[in-house]
Design an enzyme around this catalytic site. Sequence first.
Site, short mmCIF file in Angstrom:
data_model
loop_
_atom_site.label_atom_id
_atom_site.label_comp_id
_atom_site.label_asym_id
_atom_site.label_seq_id
_atom_site.Cartn_x
_atom_site.Cartn_y
_atom_site.Cartn_z
N CYS A 131 38.62 -97.39 -40.06
CA CYS A 131 38.89 -96.24 -40.93
C CYS A 131 37.64 -95.82 -41.69
O CYS A 131 37.69 -94.91 -42.53
CB CYS A 131 40.01 -96.57 -41.92
SG CYS A 131 41.64 -96.65 -41.15
N GLY A 164 33.38 -96.36 -37.75
CA GLY A 164 34.56 -96.90 -37.09
C GLY A 164 35.53 -95.83 -36.65
O GLY A 164 36.08 -95.88 -35.54
N ASP A 209 42.04 -108.35 -44.72
CA ASP A 209 40.74 -108.75 -45.25
C ASP A 209 40.09 -109.65 -44.20
O ASP A 209 40.63 -110.71 -43.85
CB ASP A 209 40.95 -109.51 -46.57
CG ASP A 209 39.64 -109.97 -47.20
OD1 ASP A 209 38.59 -109.95 -46.54
OD2 ASP A 209 39.68 -110.37 -48.38
N TYR A 258 21.21 -106.44 -48.21
CA TYR A 258 22.09 -105.93 -47.15
C TYR A 258 21.51 -106.27 -45.78
O TYR A 258 22.21 -106.77 -44.90
CB TYR A 258 22.24 -104.41 -47.30
CG TYR A 258 22.90 -103.72 -46.14
CD1 TYR A 258 24.28 -103.60 -46.08
CD2 TYR A 258 22.15 -103.17 -45.10
CE1 TYR A 258 24.91 -102.96 -45.02
CE2 TYR A 258 22.75 -102.52 -44.04
CZ TYR A 258 24.13 -102.42 -44.00
OH TYR A 258 24.73 -101.79 -42.94
N LYS A 270 22.98 -108.61 -42.71
CA LYS A 270 23.22 -108.06 -41.38
C LYS A 270 22.48 -108.88 -40.32
O LYS A 270 22.99 -109.10 -39.21
CB LYS A 270 22.80 -106.60 -41.30
CG LYS A 270 23.60 -105.64 -42.18
CD LYS A 270 25.07 -105.58 -41.79
CE LYS A 270 25.33 -104.64 -40.65
NZ LYS A 270 26.78 -104.42 -40.42
#
Length: 372
Positions: free
Chosen positions: A20, A24, A63, A155, A159
């Site tokens: 969503c 995605g 989650d 971040y 990743k």
Amino acid sequence: MSSESSYTPSLGKVVVVGGCGFLGSHIVNLLIERHPNTRVFVVDLRTNTNRNASANISYHDADITDYAALEPLFSQFRADAVIHTASPHFNAKKDILEKVNVGGTKTLLKVAQETGVKAFIYTSSSSIVLDPKTELHNADETWPLITGDAQPEYYSTTKAYAETAVLQANRTPANFLTCSIRPAGIFGEGDVQALPKMIGALRKGQTKFQVGDNNNLFEWTYVGNIAHGHLLAVQALLQTHKLLPTVPLDSEKVDGEAFNITNGQPVYFWDFARAVWHEAGDTVPLSGIWHLSWEFAFGVGAILEWLFWVLGKTPNLTRQQVRYSTITRYYSIDKAKKRLGYAPIVDLDEGIRRGVRHILEQEDRQKQKKGQ
């Protein structure tokens, strides 16, 4: 890869994690458009936005850091493939980035391995090879990952750790295949970072300013091309799975590999911004632009960050933005072309038109609502 195989009616059962979100939802839409008989399960923390009305899609709130909630869900899906795009915003707090990007990815891997998933595709980031000083000229997937103290953006560190976990999980068990997609400078319809900020600058009359001399090539990628790259990766892994236990030649191998996905059209940073502004109606001539030196802008950004930190806010100009707008950063997509059969399906100009048009249409709808 033949064009026929690119448009097979079904890829079986596919879970899109973060389906969503911005990227995605584009993946979900392209998946249904291109492979209409595929059964799609969208898993997101909240699934009340960017929903597709297709009867072949179901939405599930979950989650990804919660193994106890995910395991029965994935046992029910019995999915063939998982596309994992979920991630917090790059400015999220460190503990959230660590919990979701690293912990959540490892939880998803565990659940996928235990429930018979064949293919696992991770959305990484091209920024995992970027440090504050080294410029990237046609960087390929062999460039070293920049993590920890050498990486100022937490971040990107998370990743990189997540991608490493995904690629290390390849063929464990032997019929579990993984790969990673590294997008660069993503933008398009539904973008909440790049284009909205640029249009916001236009609305504030800030298009008369430019940081640096604009000789730095930068990579921007239309979101539809990144979605396309993900679907090619799904197909390649599922095709490899059919041929198990055979291992492909190194020159053809997709499982256990990372792939840069871009538009293949690096442009000077401010040329892209001005193309966005022009599409949105900006008429400022090039002769009317004020050029700010890197040093001056960086100093102003530091002062503004401090002042706004005192106020608990974020300024319009930050040191990060100054770095971002003046560094050379573009990538090679040769590996994706050769092994995935990738080629961009939307060029940069059309991507800008689509993305800006989407924002302008949203603005018009908001004005109409206020006028009612």
